[in-house]
Design an enzyme around this catalytic site. Sequence first.
Site, PDB file in Angstrom:
ATOM      1  N   LYS A  80      10.411  -4.413  -4.601  1.00  0.00           N
ATOM      2  CA  LYS A  80       9.860  -5.727  -4.986  1.00  0.00           C
ATOM      3  C   LYS A  80      10.198  -6.845  -3.990  1.00  0.00           C
ATOM      4  O   LYS A  80       9.554  -6.952  -2.959  1.00  0.00           O
ATOM      5  CB  LYS A  80      10.282  -6.055  -6.415  1.00  0.00           C
ATOM      6  CG  LYS A  80       9.732  -4.969  -7.390  1.00  0.00           C
ATOM      7  CD  LYS A  80       9.704  -5.403  -8.815  1.00  0.00           C
ATOM      8  CE  LYS A  80       9.340  -4.261  -9.748  1.00  0.00           C
ATOM      9  NZ  LYS A  80       8.029  -4.244 -10.259  1.00  0.00           N
ATOM     10  N   ASP A  89      19.645   0.907 -10.260  1.00  0.00           N
ATOM     11  CA  ASP A  89      18.259   0.639  -9.905  1.00  0.00           C
ATOM     12  C   ASP A  89      18.087  -0.879  -9.891  1.00  0.00           C
ATOM     13  O   ASP A  89      17.943  -1.509 -10.932  1.00  0.00           O
ATOM     14  CB  ASP A  89      17.316   1.295 -10.922  1.00  0.00           C
ATOM     15  CG  ASP A  89      15.847   0.993 -10.606  1.00  0.00           C
ATOM     16  OD1 ASP A  89      15.589   0.131  -9.747  1.00  0.00           O
ATOM     17  OD2 ASP A  89      14.972   1.612 -11.240  1.00  0.00           O
ATOM     18  N   TYR A  99      13.080   1.738 -16.907  1.00  0.00           N
ATOM     19  CA  TYR A  99      11.972   2.321 -16.145  1.00  0.00           C
ATOM     20  C   TYR A  99      12.412   2.389 -14.689  1.00  0.00           C
ATOM     21  O   TYR A  99      12.909   1.405 -14.135  1.00  0.00           O
ATOM     22  CB  TYR A  99      10.724   1.443 -16.280  1.00  0.00           C
ATOM     23  CG  TYR A  99       9.544   1.915 -15.460  1.00  0.00           C
ATOM     24  CD1 TYR A  99       8.897   3.118 -15.756  1.00  0.00           C
ATOM     25  CD2 TYR A  99       9.075   1.167 -14.377  1.00  0.00           C
ATOM     26  CE1 TYR A  99       7.810   3.551 -15.006  1.00  0.00           C
ATOM     27  CE2 TYR A  99       7.985   1.596 -13.625  1.00  0.00           C
ATOM     28  CZ  TYR A  99       7.362   2.790 -13.947  1.00  0.00           C
ATOM     29  OH  TYR A  99       6.278   3.218 -13.202  1.00  0.00           O
TER      30      TYR A  99
HETATM   31  C1  LIG Z   1      13.634  -1.234 -12.289  1.00  0.00           C
HETATM   32  C2  LIG Z   1      12.449  -0.604 -11.620  1.00  0.00           C
HETATM   33  N1  LIG Z   1      12.618   0.518 -10.897  1.00  0.00           N
HETATM   34  C3  LIG Z   1      11.596   1.118 -10.268  1.00  0.00           C
HETATM   35  C4  LIG Z   1      10.330   0.615 -10.347  1.00  0.00           C
HETATM   36  C5  LIG Z   1       9.203   1.278  -9.636  1.00  0.00           C
HETATM   37  O1  LIG Z   1       8.793   0.516  -8.556  1.00  0.00           O
HETATM   38  P1  LIG Z   1       7.310   0.699  -7.957  1.00  0.00           P
HETATM   39  O2  LIG Z   1       6.374   0.200  -9.002  1.00  0.00           O
HETATM   40  O3  LIG Z   1       7.342  -0.148  -6.709  1.00  0.00           O
HETATM   41  O4  LIG Z   1       7.153   2.134  -7.653  1.00  0.00           O
HETATM   42  C6  LIG Z   1      10.098  -0.550 -11.094  1.00  0.00           C
HETATM   43  C7  LIG Z   1       8.737  -1.104 -11.218  1.00  0.00           C
HETATM   44  O5  LIG Z   1       8.438  -1.970 -11.994  1.00  0.00           O
HETATM   45  C8  LIG Z   1      11.191  -1.169 -11.749  1.00  0.00           C
HETATM   46  O6  LIG Z   1      11.028  -2.270 -12.488  1.00  0.00           O
END
Ligand SMILES: Cc1ncc(COP(=O)(O)O)c(C=O)c1O
Length: 428
Positions: free
Chosen positions: A266, A238, A143
């Site tokens: 985060k 990511d 994700y």
């Molecule tokens: C690996 C990863 N990338 C991107 C995101 C998206 O981040 P946000 O919820 O701050 O938009 C998340 C959110 O859980 C994530 O776990």
Amino acid sequence: MRNSSSELFAKAQRVIPGGVNSPVRAFRSVGGEPFFVDRAAGAHIWDVDGREYIDYVGTWGPAILGHAPRVVIDAVRDAAARGVSFGIPNPYEVEIAELICRWVPSIEKVRMVNSGTEATMSCIRLARGCTGRDKVIKFEGCYHGHVDSLLVHAGSGALTHGRADSAGVPEKLAGMTIALPFNDCEAVRAAFQNNRGEIAAVIVEPIPANAGLYFAQPGFLELLREQCTAHGALLIFDEVMTGFRVARGGAQELYAITPDLTALGKVIGGGLPVGAFGGRAEMMDQLSPEGPVYQAGTLSGNPLAMAAGLAQLRELERIDGWKLLEQLGASLENAIREAVREVDLPLTFHRIGSMFCLFFTHGPVTDLATAKRSDTQAFARFFHECLRRGVYLAPSQFETGFISTAHTEQDLDRTAEIMRDALRVACR
Ligand SMILES: Cc1ncc(COP(=O)(O)O)c(C=O)c1O
């Protein structure tokens, strides 16, 4: 009289879609209703109904020092006293950028944004801008936020919302995303062969943590690096979840792999809305105002958010937080493994540092397909039995638990005891 969680949820559903501002909070995949938080401190949360929980969601990752750590609260208070937003450069932005570039060597320049979604979205645009190509490879179950191009076979809430992909994403756009099984080296090689000169980037969670938690098999991430280099595509890590959590320099430090671009979020915001993306200077200089790739944000580099992030990161380093988190993680793992041995259930436990997941299936779990073999009904029973006894886990089998430096050995012992009881009930 204060509203109860149930009353608040009833009101919320009248004015907020599903009653929540992010889908997984609605408890749909475990049933029941969410509780509403009154306050949180350290590893504990109190709901508006007066119940207390040991928390392993940690605001979905950011709360690595636990809730409301003094250093972060003080930093936010100090920053707020000078003004909450300027839209003009402020010194915190330089400080945090310098710190990120020091801690994550693959990042020579970094730009701050407001969420992980913005970070990955900007990485994709920059990769397309730098390479002049359109196609992107991602992995099933990973994700990367709710970016149009990346909501294809996505994990987290997107996995349990009842349809394979999101409505509203144009087919033509989704068609530019190639979703492959994680850990499948042959599929990666074939995708590059079949789309010669067309792949702009490969985006991956180096430690996938949005379909539960599983790991790259030896050689898989190395293969991604090698194929991207060989075919002139960019490798995007990511690290929104893993950045500053699994090690000071993130998963790329642990695996000793250098991506071209990195998305962060985060932990970097200390609980305020922050994301960031960075990479080699020559690539980052393709961004506006230096280069042709446009990217901007009214609140990007917000002084409160930068101050909170800086305070959290510096405190983590001061207390050697990563070492402490590994110790706490190992304690919890031992206790959970012992509890698991006592019940006659097919279970698979995964952990790396302060991240963990208990799958309700026999292993091995190495990708989305094997994660989906989990008995989600047994998980839902386990979740509610834990919650009832005062342990708050993420309300979905396909999420990851987080330990903070504020969890005590006492918290962990109590958790293991509760999980043992919950497992006994869940497996009946
Ligand atoms: C690996 C990863 N990338 C991107 C995101 C998206 O981040 P946000 O919820 O701050 O938009 C998340 C959110 O859980 C994530 O776990």
